[in-house]
Design a protein around this motif. Structure first.
Motif, PDB file in Angstrom:
ATOM      1  N   GLU A 231       0.842  -1.191   0.000  1.00 53.08           N
ATOM      2  CA  GLU A 231       0.000   0.000   0.000  1.00 53.08           C
ATOM      3  C   GLU A 231       0.881   1.246   0.000  1.00 53.08           C
ATOM      4  N   VAL A 232       0.409   2.267  -0.696  1.00 50.71           N
ATOM      5  CA  VAL A 232       1.092   3.562  -0.735  1.00 50.71           C
ATOM      6  C   VAL A 232       0.103   4.612  -0.260  1.00 50.71           C
TER       7      VAL A 232
ATOM      8  N   LEU B 110       0.365  10.213  -0.984  1.00 50.14           N
ATOM      9  CA  LEU B 110       0.939  10.735  -2.227  1.00 50.14           C
ATOM     10  C   LEU B 110       0.613  12.214  -2.426  1.00 50.14           C
TER      11      LEU B 110
ATOM     12  N   PHE C 256      11.581   0.370  -2.706  1.00 44.35           N
ATOM     13  CA  PHE C 256      10.189   0.825  -2.593  1.00 44.35           C
ATOM     14  C   PHE C 256      10.049   2.260  -3.071  1.00 44.35           C
ATOM     15  N   LEU C 257      10.929   3.127  -2.595  1.00 40.27           N
ATOM     16  CA  LEU C 257      10.844   4.533  -2.981  1.00 40.27           C
ATOM     17  C   LEU C 257      11.115   4.700  -4.471  1.00 40.27           C
TER      18      LEU C 257
ATOM     19  N   LEU D   8       7.881   3.243  -6.373  1.00 36.60           N
ATOM     20  CA  LEU D   8       6.522   3.678  -6.059  1.00 36.60           C
ATOM     21  C   LEU D   8       6.380   5.175  -5.814  1.00 36.60           C
ATOM     22  N   ALA D   9       7.479   5.905  -5.751  1.00 34.96           N
ATOM     23  CA  ALA D   9       7.373   7.363  -5.592  1.00 34.96           C
ATOM     24  C   ALA D   9       6.857   7.978  -6.890  1.00 34.96           C
TER      25      ALA D   9
ATOM     26  N   VAL E  42       9.390   9.818   4.833  1.00 33.78           N
ATOM     27  CA  VAL E  42       8.760   8.626   4.272  1.00 33.78           C
ATOM     28  C   VAL E  42       8.913   7.485   5.267  1.00 33.78           C
TER      29      VAL E  42
ATOM     30  N   LEU F 262       4.155   2.030   2.292  1.00 32.40           N
ATOM     31  CA  LEU F 262       5.020   3.178   2.031  1.00 32.40           C
ATOM     32  C   LEU F 262       4.183   4.425   2.285  1.00 32.40           C
ATOM     33  N   TYR F 263       4.586   5.216   3.289  1.00 33.88           N
ATOM     34  CA  TYR F 263       3.758   6.342   3.724  1.00 33.88           C
ATOM     35  C   TYR F 263       4.527   7.654   3.580  1.00 33.88           C
TER      36      TYR F 263
END
Length: 449
Positions: free
Chosen positions: A22-23, A26, A50-51, A54-55, A157, A173-174
């Protein structure tokens, strides 16, 4: 093109290794202004992956210099525009070269490329945030103050793994709200004042603590893990409560705050909760059921239809799953063995080695199967096997997940039919424990405020 290919392969690897990704947050990432991402570092090379994947912005990383000399990995980090960070703990490193790295980072920010930094400086397996290095603050202050990066923000993050070393676990990823970087008067040599660097580093540390789990005691994290299985399971099948991993992280943070308060002020209260959790776990074990499977079926007919649908899908997929299991099992076992040997006791790098070994051994398996098929049945069959073999491997993964889900649902239904009173009592006890866990954090917040 090389960067896109690498990102595509890594995205597939993450989606296969983690069942659920999950992200969140954003909307906190600026669309075009300069950004420095700072993230916690519990899982070695998996964290920047991850970054990277998914960023919403292109990211260049500041990575430790020894990575640039490693086979394969060195090529990858260079292809991804990474910059070397020279650390005192790495043998033979000249830390004065960091000035060149900081200058290169500012140039990337000026070009619109975001920078990713793990300010802890090292991956680790501890439940607490390590003291932060000042590199991120120094780069940000000089870039903002020199005019190279106007409207610069530092975006914290948080990476949250349910079980970071377990295949098919979950990850969040928050992206938190950005920290605006205010220009300061630079020193005569062009560096940022020490006081400003320290103040900005403190802001970064505070922000990172808010987006990750920060436990000062190992027993706290152990109890949180056990409690989380209860309160996250209580949300399954309850749409009004289901909010994914972001909510799971929030609940863990609330429980952690309550734990810290009551461990100091009322340890007996915590002991009572722990005893209640232990009793509930024992009763669930005796019943042979998992908390996630403990839910009232809408109707008996609905549950039976659902179970039959699972049986049908398993039967339909079983030939492909058997083939995928047999073909991939040697690479899976050897990769796991090799990863454990290389990681030894360093759990923070275990997932990295598992993913790298899978990315090496599984494609090698597909090539070997394709070559054997080509030799036995011609090139057309060889090409077909190169396509179908990895698909069968993925089917095998999903097949065993469905089998596990089927048996959990079946045991829960059997308990509901044969011992309904016990089933309902366990359901009520799970709800009561969940309420007590939530109240623990709420009461602690009220008493500290």
């Amino acid at each position: 093109m090389i960067r896109r290919i690498i990102r595509g392969i890594l995205r597939i690897a993450l989606r296969v290794y983690f069942r659920r990704i999950e992200v969140a947050g954003l909307e906190n990432v600026p669309g075009d202004s300069p950004v420095i991402f700072v993230l916690n570092h519990p899982n070695a090379l998996v964290d920047p992956t991850f970054l990277l994947c998914l960023a919403p912005r292109r990211v260049a990383f500041v990575a430790k210099a020894p990575l640039f000399r490693m086979p394969v990995i060195g090529y990858l980090v260079r292809a991804l525009d990474s910059l070397p960070a020279y650390r005192r703990q790495d043998e033979g490193q000249d830390v004065t070269k960091n000035l060149e790295t900081f200058a290169a980072a500012r140039k990337l920010l000026a070009r619109g490329v975001t920078i990713g930094i793990c300010p802890e400086g090292v991956s680790h397996n501890e439940p607490r945030l390590k003291p932060l290095k000042t590199g991120a603050a120094r780069i940000a202050l000089v870039a903002a103050s020199s005019g190279e990066a106007l409207d610069l923000q530092i975006v914290p993050v948080g990476l949250y793994y349910t079980e970071k070393t377990t295949f098919r676990s979950s990850a969040l990823l928050y992206f938190a709200e950005g920290i605006p970087v205010e220009p300061v008067k630079l020193e005569s040599d062009g560096t940022a004042p020490r006081e400003a660097v320290r103040a900005l580093s403190d802001k970064i540390e505070k922000a990172l603590r808010e987006v990750m789990l920060h436990a000062e005691q190992e027993e706290a994290l152990s109890l949180i893990d056990r409690a989380e299985r209860i309160f996250s399971a209580a949300e399954v099948g309850e749409p009004e409560l289901e909010q994914g991993l972001a909510r799971s992280l929030e609940l863990r943070q609330r429980f952690l705050a309550g734990y810290a308060f009551y461990r100091s002020h009322s340890p007996r209260h915590l002991d009572a909760i722990e005893a209640r959790i232990a009793r509930f776990e024992y009763e669930m074990k005796q019943a042979g059921i998992d908390p996630a499977d403990l839910s009232l079926p809408p109707t008996a007919a609905h549950t039976i239809v659902s179970l039959l649908a699972q049986v049908f899908s398993c039967v339909l997929l079983s030939p492909f799953a058997v083939f995928g299991t047999i073909v991939h099992y040697p690479a899976y076992r050897f990769g796991g063995f090799l990863s454990r040997r290389l990681a030894r006791r360093e759990q923070d790098v275990l997932s990295t080695f598992k993913i790298i070994s899978a990315m090496l051994f599984f494609p090698l398996t597909w090539i070997v199967v394709a070559l054997i098929s080509w030799r036995l049945a011609g090139w057309l069959v060889g090409v077909f096997s190169l396509i179908i073999t990895p698909l069968c491997g993925y089917v095998a993964v999903r097949f065993f997940e469905e089998i596990d889900r089927f048996f959990g649902s079946f045991v829960a239904l059997a308990l509901f039919v044969t011992r309904r009173r016990s089933f309902v009592r366990l359901l009520a006890e799970r709800a009561a424990i969940r309420r007590e866990i939530l109240e623990l954090g709420d009461e602690a917040a009220l008493r500290t405020n």
